[in-house]
Design an enzyme around this catalytic site. Structure first.
Site, PDB file in Angstrom:
ATOM      1  CE  LYS A  42      14.767  13.107  17.200  1.00  0.00           C
ATOM      2  NZ  LYS A  42      14.605  13.875  18.398  1.00  0.00           N
ATOM      3  CE1 TYR A 254     -11.672  18.488  -3.976  1.00  0.00           C
ATOM      4  CE2 TYR A 254      -9.396  18.294  -3.071  1.00  0.00           C
ATOM      5  CZ  TYR A 254     -10.802  17.904  -3.783  1.00  0.00           C
ATOM      6  OH  TYR A 254     -10.631  16.390  -4.281  1.00  0.00           O
TER       7      TYR A 254
HETATM    8  C1  PLP Z   1      15.623  14.975  18.263  1.00  0.00           C
HETATM    9  C2  PLP Z   1      16.705  15.072  19.715  1.00  0.00           C
HETATM   10  C3  PLP Z   1      18.174  15.444  18.931  1.00  0.00           C
HETATM   11  C4  PLP Z   1      18.385  15.893  17.887  1.00  0.00           C
HETATM   12  O1  PLP Z   1      18.158  17.042  17.477  1.00  0.00           O
HETATM   13  P1  PLP Z   1      18.275  17.907  16.262  1.00  0.00           P
HETATM   14  O2  PLP Z   1      17.875  19.392  16.689  1.00  0.00           O
HETATM   15  O3  PLP Z   1      17.437  17.392  15.240  1.00  0.00           O
HETATM   16  O4  PLP Z   1      19.818  17.724  16.137  1.00  0.00           O
HETATM   17  C5  PLP Z   1      19.014  15.424  20.045  1.00  0.00           C
HETATM   18  N1  PLP Z   1      18.496  14.974  21.475  1.00  0.00           N
HETATM   19  C6  PLP Z   1      17.348  14.487  21.775  1.00  0.00           C
HETATM   20  C7  PLP Z   1      17.039  14.326  22.974  1.00  0.00           C
HETATM   21  C8  PLP Z   1      16.545  14.631  20.747  1.00  0.00           C
HETATM   22  O5  PLP Z   1      15.162  14.405  21.120  1.00  0.00           O
END
Ligand code: PLP
Length: 372
Positions: A42, A254
């Site tokens: 993702k 800044y």
């Molecule tokens: C993002 C996510 C993962 C992966 O989690 P990590 O901590 O990056 O390994 C697995 N399951 C769900 C439902 C997620 O949202």
């Protein structure tokens, strides 16, 4: 998608090591031996490029992927034509036909979503998410136990997600494992999936049939505070644009939030918050006085602190401790890599490595190495 910035003219460089990504996937698979190891890609594979990551993992034998958005799944489908692709954020209203056409699977999290899926694509495989403690997505356990059976829906995968798997001592982990086990008993024969990256290292009892690592694939440490078992995947560098000497008492950046104590040499690099680096990550007088952590870069093997507030396109670093001649216009400094791990960058910036990775900007010259 990403701007293909030419490395010859780029100010900053992102290098993604796909061979290291594949090695990390294999290591996680061995750790969860007996369960299938999926790939969570993702958010554009946590900023590293979802299509490249998917293609490399498919070649290594990965068969199942998770993305968050339906649009991400459609982009990944081309790179992984035969893979099972789950969409964690479920079924946007009226989107079942798109799922059907691209052979994608939603992770359904409410009776409403399940009803819509059954009405539109009866018999097609989908996962069901059960909420065991996060209160974010998924059916409450009572609803999963009662409602699902009543409507005669059998999920292709029963899944849940940990609240605090990176804290092995947190009591909530065992509570979630127990609730998930109870629900799974009501659906004999349905594969189960609970563990994310850190979950894989918690206990074998949460590996079930499928594990879902994301962060650790990209080199993030699934064991905060302990030695990172993963190989680094991401390297981030930026060029020095200017070097200057400032006198004692001069301010920089800044709002003058940093003051030179003694004469200092400063280098300005071609990277700022528009490239995803948190604006508040730099070293201000207030943080220095409080002993609070702040960001660093690695220049010629030496750690150099960020000076003042990170600007939109530029960041100032203090290179006083490097020998003259070691730092020149055009040189590259390292922002992730050379022993400066994503997790440390996150802590120094007041966030977590996950946010650093997924915020990586679009202006970097992106290179994928180690792909077969
Ligand atoms: C993002 C996510 C993962 C992966 O989690 P990590 O901590 O990056 O390994 C697995 N399951 C769900 C439902 C997620 O949202």
């Amino acid at each position: 998608m990403t701007l293909a910035t030419d490395p010859a003219i780029a100010g900053a460089f992102l290098t993604v090591d796909l061979a290291a990504l594949v090695e990390n996937w294999r290591l996680l698979g061995r750790e969860a031996a007996g369960a299938e190891c999926a790939g969570v890609i993702k958010a554009d594979a946590y900023g590293t490029g979802a299509r490249e990551a998917a293609a490399a993992l498919v070649r290594a034998g990965c068969r199942t992927f998770f993305v968050a958005h339906l649009s991400e799944a459609l982009a990944v489908r081309a790179a992984a034509p035969g893979a099972v692709i789950y969409v964690l954020n479920g079924l946007p209203p009226g989107s079942a036909a798109i799922y059907r056409e691209a052979d994608l699977r939603p992770v359904l999290g409410s009776m409403e979503e399940i009803g819509e899926w059954m009405a539109s694509g009866a018999g097609r495989p989908a996962a069901v998410h059960v909420d065991t403690g996060l209160a974010r997505l998924g059916l409450p356990p009572e609803e999963a136990l009662g409602g699902l059976g009543a409507i005669g829906f059998t999920p292709a995968l029963l899944m849940s997600h940990f609240v605090a798997s990176e804290e092995p001592e947190a009591a909530v982990n065992e509570r979630q494992i127990a609730i998930f086990d109870e629900i799974r008993r009501a659906f004999p024969g349905v594969p189960g999936s609970l563990a994310n990256s850190s979950g894989i290292f918690l206990t074998k009892r949460c590996h079930h049939d499928l594990v879902r690592p994301g962060y650790a694939l990209y080199g993030g440490n699934p064991l905060p505070g302990r030695v990172n078992p993963m190989r680094p995947v991401v390297r981030l560098e930026a060029r020095i644009i200017q070097v200057r000497d400032v006198p004692d008492g001069a301010t920089a950046g800044y709002n003058g939030r940093w003051t030179a104590r003694g004469p200092r040499r400063l280098a300005t690099i071609c990277m700022g918050y528009a490239d995803g680096y948190p604006r508040g990550a730099g070293g201000t007088d207030a943080k220095i006085a409080a002993g609070a952590p702040f960001a660093q870069a690695v220049v010629a093997g030496m750690r150099c602190p960020f000076v003042g507030t990170v600007s939109m396109d530029l960041t100032i670093i203090d290179v006083t401790d490097l020998p003259r001649g070691e730092v020149e216009r055009g040189d590259r400094v390292t922002l992730i890599g050379d022993g400066l791990e994503i997790d440390e960058v996150g802590i120094r910036a007041g966030t977590i490595g996950y946010e650093i990775l997924t915020a990586l900007g679009r202006r970097y010259a992106r290179t994928h190495i180690g792909g077969a």
